[in-house]
Design a protein around this motif. Sequence first.
Motif, PDB file in Angstrom:
ATOM      1  N   UNK A   1      -0.078  38.091  94.744  1.00  0.00           N
ATOM      2  CA  UNK A   1       0.311  39.501  94.690  1.00  0.00           C
ATOM      3  C   UNK A   1       1.824  39.668  94.492  1.00  0.00           C
ATOM      4  N   UNK A   2       2.387  38.842  93.614  1.00  0.00           N
ATOM      5  CA  UNK A   2       3.825  38.886  93.363  1.00  0.00           C
ATOM      6  C   UNK A   2       4.225  40.234  92.757  1.00  0.00           C
ATOM      7  N   UNK A   3       5.492  40.578  92.899  1.00  0.00           N
ATOM      8  CA  UNK A   3       6.009  41.787  92.252  1.00  0.00           C
ATOM      9  C   UNK A   3       6.195  41.492  90.765  1.00  0.00           C
ATOM     10  N   UNK A   4       5.755  42.405  89.930  1.00  0.00           N
ATOM     11  CA  UNK A   4       5.901  42.251  88.482  1.00  0.00           C
ATOM     12  C   UNK A   4       6.794  43.370  87.961  1.00  0.00           C
ATOM     13  N   UNK A   5       7.898  42.987  87.352  1.00  0.00           N
ATOM     14  CA  UNK A   5       8.824  43.938  86.735  1.00  0.00           C
ATOM     15  C   UNK A   5       8.659  43.829  85.230  1.00  0.00           C
ATOM     16  N   UNK A   6       8.198  44.893  84.609  1.00  0.00           N
ATOM     17  CA  UNK A   6       7.959  44.872  83.165  1.00  0.00           C
ATOM     18  C   UNK A   6       9.227  45.272  82.412  1.00  0.00           C
ATOM     19  N   UNK A   7       9.450  44.592  81.278  1.00  0.00           N
ATOM     20  CA  UNK A   7      10.618  44.889  80.432  1.00  0.00           C
ATOM     21  C   UNK A   7      10.163  45.017  78.991  1.00  0.00           C
ATOM     22  N   UNK A   8      10.462  46.153  78.379  1.00  0.00           N
ATOM     23  CA  UNK A   8      10.161  46.371  76.963  1.00  0.00           C
ATOM     24  C   UNK A   8      11.473  46.482  76.201  1.00  0.00           C
ATOM     25  N   UNK A   9      11.652  45.615  75.236  1.00  0.00           N
ATOM     26  CA  UNK A   9      12.832  45.684  74.385  1.00  0.00           C
ATOM     27  C   UNK A   9      12.554  46.586  73.205  1.00  0.00           C
ATOM     28  N   UNK A  10      13.249  47.687  73.123  1.00  0.00           N
ATOM     29  CA  UNK A  10      13.058  48.609  72.003  1.00  0.00           C
ATOM     30  C   UNK A  10      13.829  48.095  70.797  1.00  0.00           C
ATOM     31  N   UNK A  11      13.082  47.559  69.830  1.00  0.00           N
ATOM     32  CA  UNK A  11      13.675  47.119  68.566  1.00  0.00           C
ATOM     33  C   UNK A  11      13.097  47.938  67.407  1.00  0.00           C
ATOM     34  N   UNK A  12      12.701  49.159  67.750  1.00  0.00           N
ATOM     35  CA  UNK A  12      12.227  50.072  66.717  1.00  0.00           C
ATOM     36  C   UNK A  12      10.722  50.162  66.586  1.00  0.00           C
TER      37      UNK A  12
END
Length: 407
Positions: free
Chosen positions: A32-43
């Motif tokens: 049940x680890x913490x998940x930090x989502x990251x989206x790189x906006x490249x268009x």
Amino acid sequence: MADKDIKKVVLAYSGGLDTSIIIPWLKENYNNCEVIAVSGNVGQGTELDGLEEKAIKTGASKLYIEDLTKEFIEDYVFETIKADAVYEGKYLLGTSFARPIIAKRLVEIAKAEGADAICHGCTGKGNDQVRFELAIKAYAPDMKIIAPWRTWEFKSREDEIEYAEKMGIPLKINRETNYSKDKNLWHLSHEGLDLENPANEPKYDDPNFLELGVSPEQAPDKDTYITIHFEKGVPTAIDGVEMDGVSIVEKLNEVGGANGIGITDMIENRLVGMKSRGVYETPGGTILYYAHKKLEELTLDRDTFHYMELVSNRFAELVYYGQWYTPLREALTAFVDQVNTVVTGDVKLKLYKGNIIDAGVTSPYSLYDEDIATFDEDEVYDQNDSAGFINLFGLPIKVRAKKGFIK
């Protein structure tokens, strides 16, 4: 670091099939680890819509959406155009040079958040796993990397869809239209389904297939003229209107797509050894590569122009292989930047039903001398000089012939 010690994971998150199911899978398999989502906006455009709500609902603690578009175009894409880098003569590297910049930002956020690991959704058969992980190693050499596709129980995209349905995760795809796609400001790729058989013609007449433009058959029966200005190899204006890099790509995507430009059906050699088949849409990029090369024809001397072809091929391999953050790529960029100091001028093109047609090129650094090149009478080139040149140039052939070595 043992799996039980992983308490916080930064995930490269697109909201697509793979990364959508990775969030609950990580929490199931890493205590049940913490998940930090990251989206790189490249268009990616509308693909980013609703991502935060989706990420949180599927178990992420937060979502970063990082606007990397300007840096992506100006520091990665344009540097690659300046090198004329095309992988295997066809692929304009649309996915390849997007990965290093996203991975670099992943590392920055992981460090800021005190994460124990970085996770990506790349398959064990693809190139992207290499691109992501080499960039992570460059900026966080001791960071643990989690690649679920290498270890989880799912064996196909069908299995993933079933898991998503079981977990109540909404998807924008279905079993019938489940092409594997990658989109950014530069390109859109299509893989899978009927494209996996090279004997099948892509469904260009399907209105749901092409997204950045139309097929040449559907393009208007009228040509479109466009003039692109370059400064030291970098496009800076269209039809006399100065624009930033992002705006230039957007404008050329619009114009190129409407005229059926930049559709490539390719069987490529992946870094991991297999051949894969994909259809790429790169309308604006195809125009920029063509225009840049045309300007080089006018401004580079023969030896430099020919040597650039060697550099272009190696540069393309480095980008394709995920080796952006390497000494060789940096050294080649230094060479390319020096070469491009004279690649300044205007390139006029005619676009017509998938074709790019030359319509004139000018530059203050032009090496074309009409007085020398003319077929008419001139006073600057003594044609008698060519006899001595040919005698010396052909001397090795003559010697071998006299020795009887030529059969």
